[in-house]
Design an enzyme around this catalytic site. Structure first.
Site, PDB file in Angstrom:
ATOM      1  N   GLU A   1     107.594 -24.109 -45.257  1.00 26.93           N
ATOM      2  CA  GLU A   1     106.912 -25.389 -45.523  1.00 26.93           C
ATOM      3  C   GLU A   1     106.715 -26.156 -44.232  1.00 26.93           C
ATOM      4  OE1 GLU A   1     108.815 -27.595 -48.657  1.00 26.93           O
ATOM      5  OE2 GLU A   1     109.470 -25.744 -49.589  1.00 26.93           O
TER       6      GLU A   1
ATOM      7  N   ASP B   1     100.926 -28.407 -60.619  1.00 26.43           N
ATOM      8  CA  ASP B   1     100.843 -27.135 -59.892  1.00 26.43           C
ATOM      9  C   ASP B   1      99.682 -26.234 -60.324  1.00 26.43           C
ATOM     10  OD1 ASP B   1     104.424 -27.075 -60.196  1.00 26.43           O
ATOM     11  OD2 ASP B   1     103.176 -27.932 -58.615  1.00 26.43           O
TER      12      ASP B   1
ATOM     13  N   LEU C   1     107.705 -35.939 -57.340  1.00 26.52           N
ATOM     14  CA  LEU C   1     108.062 -35.266 -58.593  1.00 26.52           C
ATOM     15  C   LEU C   1     107.310 -35.768 -59.810  1.00 26.52           C
ATOM     16  CD1 LEU C   1     111.915 -34.850 -58.067  1.00 26.52           C
ATOM     17  CD2 LEU C   1     110.051 -33.289 -57.494  1.00 26.52           C
TER      18      LEU C   1
ATOM     19  N   HIS D   1     104.151 -26.450 -53.011  1.00 27.70           N
ATOM     20  CA  HIS D   1     105.108 -26.003 -54.026  1.00 27.70           C
ATOM     21  C   HIS D   1     105.959 -24.899 -53.410  1.00 27.70           C
ATOM     22  CE1 HIS D   1     106.704 -25.406 -58.015  1.00 27.70           C
ATOM     23  NE2 HIS D   1     106.565 -24.108 -57.833  1.00 27.70           N
TER      24      HIS D   1
ATOM     25  N   SER E   1     111.898 -34.218 -45.531  1.00 28.47           N
ATOM     26  CA  SER E   1     111.829 -33.361 -44.321  1.00 28.47           C
ATOM     27  C   SER E   1     110.394 -32.897 -44.081  1.00 28.47           C
ATOM     28  CB  SER E   1     112.776 -32.169 -44.451  1.00 28.47           C
ATOM     29  OG  SER E   1     112.313 -31.239 -45.405  1.00 28.47           O
TER      30      SER E   1
HETATM   31  C1  GRF Z   1     110.107 -29.147 -50.880  1.00 31.71           C
HETATM   32  O1  GRF Z   1     110.863 -28.030 -51.251  1.00 31.71           O
HETATM   33  C2  GRF Z   1     108.740 -29.037 -51.447  1.00 31.71           C
HETATM   34  O2  GRF Z   1     108.282 -27.713 -51.580  1.00 31.71           O
HETATM   35  C3  GRF Z   1     108.893 -29.628 -52.805  1.00 31.71           C
HETATM   36  O3  GRF Z   1     109.798 -30.687 -52.659  1.00 31.71           O
HETATM   37  C4  GRF Z   1     110.629 -30.408 -51.534  1.00 31.71           C
HETATM   38  C5  GRF Z   1     110.524 -31.572 -50.586  1.00 31.71           C
HETATM   39  O4  GRF Z   1     111.535 -31.490 -49.661  1.00 31.71           O
HETATM   40  N1  GRF Z   1     107.619 -30.088 -53.288  1.00 31.71           N
HETATM   41  P1  GRF Z   1     111.585 -32.662 -48.552  1.00 31.71           P
HETATM   42  O5  GRF Z   1     111.834 -33.967 -49.287  1.00 31.71           O
HETATM   43  O6  GRF Z   1     110.257 -32.651 -47.846  1.00 31.71           O
HETATM   44  O7  GRF Z   1     112.721 -32.274 -47.642  1.00 31.71           O
END
Ligand code: GRF
Length: 193
Positions: free
Chosen positions: A174, A145, A85, A104, A13
């Site tokens: 975000e 991080d 990840l 993060h 997203s």
């Molecule tokens: C988000 O919560 C971001 O903070 C973390 O991973 C998640 C990614 O969500 N690093 P998406 O795949 O962008 O929906």
């Protein structure tokens, strides 16, 4: 033109918001999406926008530097981690020194580090009884991080917020801020040339 590669492991997203944000830009574009998860939602999003994708596995990413050739082929000069990840290996951090950003879903330095991602983060924030959470956008170094913090935004929490509700509030931050901060960081690099 500054070409961005987005690295993501999940639904994408954030990647989608970034792609949409730069869609009509003359100066910045998303030219590659890289994922360690075949079938990840982010790959479908990339395809829907006609953006090339690259799948990586651990052998390729950690025992070769092939990804540097792929990034070069797509003229990538900036890397964005949006829900990626895996730890970024040293050769990639060095090749893109100061030009890899990560988001993060908490207010670092708290609630960060290995294993602190997604729902784990929001569960820890709730368990600690925090009255606010938020996002941290930071430069990436060789540790999870720990790079220099570029931007933070907060959201208030209610005591009866579930971890899922905290996640929803944080994800909204975000989507609201990540594209703009990426543009600011890239523009700062362009101005500094
Ligand atoms: C988000 O919560 C971001 O903070 C973390 O991973 C998640 C990614 O969500 N690093 P998406 O795949 O962008 O929906």
């Amino acid at each position: 033109m500054t070409n961005i590669a987005i690295f993501a492991s999940g639904g994408g997203s954030n990647a989608e918001k970034i792609i949409e944000y730069f869609k009509d830009s003359e100066r910045i574009k998303v030219s590659l999406v890289v994922s360690n998860k075949p079938g990840a939602g982010v790959l479908t999003i990339a395809a829907a926008h006609g953006i090339p994708t690259q799948i990586i596995d651990r052998q390729m990413f950690y025992e070769s530097e092939t990804i540097l050739d792929v990034l070069e082929k797509h003229h990538v000069s900036f890397v964005v981690l949006a829900g990626f990840l895996w730890l970024v290996p040293g050769y990639l951090v060095r090749a893109f020194s100061g030009k890899i950003v990560n988001i993060h879903p908490a207010l670092l330095p708290k609630y960060g580090g290995k294993g602190m991602y997604g729902a784990n983060v929001h569960a820890a924030v709730k368990a600690a009884g925090e009255t606010q959470s938020g996002i941290t956008i930071h430069l990436v170094n060789e540790h999870y991080d720990e790079g220099d913090i570029i931007f933070q935004a907060t959201c208030p929490l209610e005591t009866n917020d579930t971890a899922a509700e905290i996640g929803r509030k944080v994800l909204q931050l975000e989507h609201r801020h990540f594209p703009e901060i990426i543009e600011q960081v890239i523009q700062a690099h362009i101005n500094a040339r």
